[in-house]
Design a protein around this motif. Structure first.
Motif, PDB file in Angstrom:
ATOM      1  N   PHE A  19       0.835  -1.205   0.000  1.00 35.01           N
ATOM      2  CA  PHE A  19       0.000   0.000   0.000  1.00 35.01           C
ATOM      3  C   PHE A  19       0.870   1.255   0.000  1.00 35.01           C
ATOM      4  N   LEU A  20       1.898   1.291   0.845  1.00 33.10           N
ATOM      5  CA  LEU A  20       2.783   2.453   0.905  1.00 33.10           C
ATOM      6  C   LEU A  20       3.570   2.619  -0.399  1.00 33.10           C
ATOM      7  N   LEU A  21       3.968   1.525  -1.002  1.00 35.83           N
ATOM      8  CA  LEU A  21       4.668   1.588  -2.270  1.00 35.83           C
ATOM      9  C   LEU A  21       3.762   2.147  -3.369  1.00 35.83           C
ATOM     10  N   ALA A  22       2.517   1.713  -3.397  1.00 33.31           N
ATOM     11  CA  ALA A  22       1.565   2.233  -4.381  1.00 33.31           C
ATOM     12  C   ALA A  22       1.286   3.710  -4.142  1.00 33.31           C
ATOM     13  N   LEU A  23       1.181   4.108  -2.881  1.00 32.77           N
ATOM     14  CA  LEU A  23       0.940   5.509  -2.543  1.00 32.77           C
ATOM     15  C   LEU A  23       2.132   6.378  -2.950  1.00 32.77           C
ATOM     16  N   ALA A  24       3.345   5.893  -2.711  1.00 32.39           N
ATOM     17  CA  ALA A  24       4.539   6.645  -3.097  1.00 32.39           C
ATOM     18  C   ALA A  24       4.634   6.765  -4.614  1.00 32.39           C
ATOM     19  N   LEU A  25       4.321   5.711  -5.320  1.00 32.30           N
ATOM     20  CA  LEU A  25       4.350   5.739  -6.786  1.00 32.30           C
ATOM     21  C   LEU A  25       3.310   6.702  -7.339  1.00 32.30           C
TER      22      LEU A  25
END
Length: 88
Positions: A19-25
């Motif tokens: 989730f955090l990776l998708a949000l950062a992307l």
């Protein structure tokens, strides 16, 4: 003999990391698109400024055509007024 127990904590950390990776992307994509829009506006301003300076030196119809495409104005008088404001 090795014995492992899988817990729900492992799944929680993996899903939160995804989730955090998708949000950062997604935020990176938003920042890049905003930057490209701003650079496009700056480029357009300098292009209009350049053609207005050319128009004050050489009054050719190609300069009028290019300025009319950039400014979305077809009236030559409005283009002249715009160029007077910019060249000041």
């Amino acid at each position: 003999m090795k014995f492992e127990v899988k817990t729900k904590d492992d799944e929680f950390w993996k899903s939160s990391f995804n989730f955090l990776l998708a949000l950062a992307l997604l935020s990176f994509i938003v920042v890049l698109s905003n930057l490209s829009i701003k650079l496009g506006k700056i480029s357009r301003y300098y292009e209009i400024n350049y053609f207005c300076n050319l128009l004050t030196i050489e009054k050719s119809s190609t300069n009028f055509k290019k300025l009319s495409k950039l400014t979305n104005q077809n009236n030559r008088q409005k283009i002249w007024d715009l160029c007077r404001e910019i060249v000041k």
